[in-house]
Design a protein around this motif. Structure first.
Motif, PDB file in Angstrom:
ATOM      1  N   LYS A  73       0.845  -1.187   0.000  1.00  0.00           N
ATOM      2  CA  LYS A  73       0.000   0.000   0.000  1.00  0.00           C
ATOM      3  C   LYS A  73       0.885   1.243   0.000  1.00  0.00           C
ATOM      4  CE  LYS A  73      -3.518  -2.211   2.941  1.00  0.00           C
ATOM      5  NZ  LYS A  73      -4.246  -2.090   4.242  1.00  0.00           N
ATOM      6  N   PRO A  74       0.385   2.348  -0.532  1.00  0.00           N
ATOM      7  CA  PRO A  74       1.175   3.595  -0.441  1.00  0.00           C
ATOM      8  C   PRO A  74       1.432   3.944   1.024  1.00  0.00           C
ATOM      9  CG  PRO A  74      -0.650   3.845  -1.982  1.00  0.00           C
ATOM     10  CD  PRO A  74      -0.879   2.546  -1.275  1.00  0.00           C
ATOM     11  N   LEU A  75       2.680   4.213   1.356  1.00  0.00           N
ATOM     12  CA  LEU A  75       3.038   4.492   2.737  1.00  0.00           C
ATOM     13  C   LEU A  75       2.860   5.973   3.060  1.00  0.00           C
ATOM     14  CD1 LEU A  75       6.300   2.378   3.153  1.00  0.00           C
ATOM     15  CD2 LEU A  75       4.000   1.812   3.957  1.00  0.00           C
ATOM     16  N   LYS A  76       2.402   6.237   4.268  1.00  0.00           N
ATOM     17  CA  LYS A  76       2.343   7.606   4.747  1.00  0.00           C
ATOM     18  C   LYS A  76       3.734   8.015   5.204  1.00  0.00           C
ATOM     19  CE  LYS A  76      -2.396   7.040   6.427  1.00  0.00           C
ATOM     20  NZ  LYS A  76      -3.273   7.061   7.629  1.00  0.00           N
ATOM     21  N   LYS A  77       4.253   9.071   4.630  1.00  0.00           N
ATOM     22  CA  LYS A  77       5.596   9.517   4.984  1.00  0.00           C
ATOM     23  C   LYS A  77       5.570  10.267   6.303  1.00  0.00           C
ATOM     24  CE  LYS A  77       9.689  11.697   3.005  1.00  0.00           C
ATOM     25  NZ  LYS A  77      10.255  12.394   1.825  1.00  0.00           N
ATOM     26  N   ALA A  78       6.445   9.862   7.194  1.00  0.00           N
ATOM     27  CA  ALA A  78       6.518  10.526   8.492  1.00  0.00           C
ATOM     28  C   ALA A  78       6.986  11.966   8.311  1.00  0.00           C
ATOM     29  CB  ALA A  78       7.477   9.782   9.417  1.00  0.00           C
ATOM     30  N   GLU A  79       6.305  12.895   8.956  1.00  0.00           N
ATOM     31  CA  GLU A  79       6.696  14.306   8.905  1.00  0.00           C
ATOM     32  C   GLU A  79       7.655  14.573  10.047  1.00  0.00           C
ATOM     33  OE1 GLU A  79       3.300  16.801   8.807  1.00  0.00           O
ATOM     34  OE2 GLU A  79       2.472  15.906   6.981  1.00  0.00           O
ATOM     35  N   SER A  80       8.926  14.531   9.741  1.00  0.00           N
ATOM     36  CA  SER A  80       9.942  14.677  10.775  1.00  0.00           C
ATOM     37  C   SER A  80      11.179  15.331  10.189  1.00  0.00           C
ATOM     38  CB  SER A  80      10.304  13.296  11.350  1.00  0.00           C
ATOM     39  OG  SER A  80      11.398  13.392  12.244  1.00  0.00           O
ATOM     40  N   GLU A  81      11.877  16.081  11.023  1.00  0.00           N
ATOM     41  CA  GLU A  81      13.142  16.674  10.595  1.00  0.00           C
ATOM     42  C   GLU A  81      14.274  15.659  10.658  1.00  0.00           C
ATOM     43  OE1 GLU A  81      14.817  19.484  13.507  1.00  0.00           O
ATOM     44  OE2 GLU A  81      13.185  18.887  14.835  1.00  0.00           O
ATOM     45  N   PHE A  82      13.978  14.481  11.209  1.00  0.00           N
ATOM     46  CA  PHE A  82      14.984  13.438  11.337  1.00  0.00           C
ATOM     47  C   PHE A  82      14.849  12.421  10.204  1.00  0.00           C
ATOM     48  CE2 PHE A  82      14.427  15.232  15.509  1.00  0.00           C
ATOM     49  CZ  PHE A  82      15.735  15.383  15.951  1.00  0.00           C
ATOM     50  N   HIS A  83      15.933  11.696   9.984  1.00  0.00           N
ATOM     51  CA  HIS A  83      16.001  10.780   8.854  1.00  0.00           C
ATOM     52  C   HIS A  83      16.660   9.479   9.287  1.00  0.00           C
ATOM     53  CE1 HIS A  83      16.221   9.485   4.732  1.00  0.00           C
ATOM     54  NE2 HIS A  83      17.538   9.390   4.773  1.00  0.00           N
ATOM     55  N   SER A  84      16.180   8.382   8.732  1.00  0.00           N
ATOM     56  CA  SER A  84      16.772   7.073   9.016  1.00  0.00           C
ATOM     57  C   SER A  84      17.965   6.840   8.081  1.00  0.00           C
ATOM     58  CB  SER A  84      15.737   5.968   8.832  1.00  0.00           C
ATOM     59  OG  SER A  84      16.332   4.706   8.974  1.00  0.00           O
ATOM     60  N   PHE A  85      19.147   6.683   8.655  1.00  0.00           N
ATOM     61  CA  PHE A  85      20.351   6.452   7.868  1.00  0.00           C
ATOM     62  C   PHE A  85      20.764   4.988   7.819  1.00  0.00           C
ATOM     63  CE2 PHE A  85      20.572  10.988   8.338  1.00  0.00           C
ATOM     64  CZ  PHE A  85      21.242  11.433   7.204  1.00  0.00           C
TER      65      PHE A  85
END
Length: 292
Positions: A272-284
């Motif tokens: 399913k289309p994923l809801k993108k988390a609204e965050s200033e952080f990023h998973s590296f």
């Protein structure tokens, strides 16, 4: 529970049952046959976090596996889907996936597809989201003169746990505290602190041939590098791995300098289309390809 618990694939008569801790040694043997690096200890951790099935031949040998890892009430990952190449060609992988997917009900599903599994997953209506790059190799010490020294990076302490869980939730978009807590118990960690607030973390644990770094959460590549560097130096001369979707040149150049070269890729896919988390952080970095 799916009704088709046995299936004949040409000369193979297979049955399916739930996976248990008693299966670990046979599961380890199965993963070795497809050149996956998982140790019995790695399988054991996955079994504490998820549920799965094994496919058995008439004399009880495990010839297929598949797991799902519920996260919250509406999300799950699927992983550790293994069949021999011959069984895959005969439909063994599809049979296993249907059983696993039936348990997931209406949850959003994410999985990491190998090249061999990509055709199967697209036929089951999964769509590609991103490419995951597997970097690995013998770690090389990082000369501090080649880094912007970040004096705010320190070793993770038990008091940091709640901050890390909240940071991971805001970055990932779903509360996966059960996974992070389990990984924390097996990891050494680093955190980045500014103004008395944790603004990034990296975990490193034993896995496969050596150690794996992940998850890593930060605001930018420079911070992610500062968090990862202590783990690289600690394991210099040892095998080290990281799985990442990050393609920023500053970050990937650092991985190469650290002795980790691109080894392989998998494709992150979803039903399913994923809801993108609204965050200033990023998973590296991922926890693992099975757990995202």
């Amino acid at each position: 529970m799916p009704s088709e618990t046995s299936k004949r694939l040409e000369t193979y008569e297979l049955t399916i049952r739930e996976m248990t801790l008693e299966d670990i040694d046979k599961l380890h043997e199965l993963s070795i046959t497809v050149l996956w690096p998982h140790r019995p200890e790695d399988w054991r951790m996955l079994l504490t976090l998820g549920k799965g099935f094994v496919g058995c031949d008439p004399i009880g040998r495990i010839v297929a596996s598949g797991m799902w890892f519920p996260i919250g009430s509406d999300f799950t990952t699927i992983g550790m889907v293994i069949t021999s190449p011959r069984l895959q060609a005969l439909g063994g992988g599809r049979w296993m996936m249907k059983h696993v997917m039936a348990q997931c009900e209406d949850r959003d599903i994410v999985l990491s597809s190998t090249k061999a599994g990509y055709r199967l997953y697209t036929s089951l209506s999964f769509q590609p989201v991103s490419t995951i790059f597997q970097y690995q190799g013998i770690a090389t010490s990082i000369d501090p003169s080649h880094l912007v020294v970040n004096e705010s990076v320190r070793q993770l302490e038990p008091k940091d746990t709640e901050s890390i869980l909240q940071l991971d939730k805001s970055t990932f978009g779903t509360d996966r505290s059960n996974i992070i807590k389990t990984v924390l118990e097996k990891s050494q960690g680093s955190v980045l602190v500014r103004n008395n607030k944790i603004l990034g973390f990296a975990l490193c644990r034993k896995f496969g041939r050596g150690h794996v770094i992940g998850p890593v959460v930060a605001q930018n590549s420079a911070d992610a590098i500062a968090l990862i560097a202590p783990h690289v130096n600690q394991h210099a001369g040892q095998f080290l791995r990281i799985d990442t979707a990050e393609q920023d040149k500053l970050f990937t150049d650092f991985l190469n300098t650290s002795g980790m070269q691109e080894f392989d890729t998998v494709t992150a896919m979803t039903n399913k289309p994923l809801k993108k988390a609204e965050s200033e952080f990023h998973s590296f970095a991922l926890v693992s390809q099975a757990l995202a």
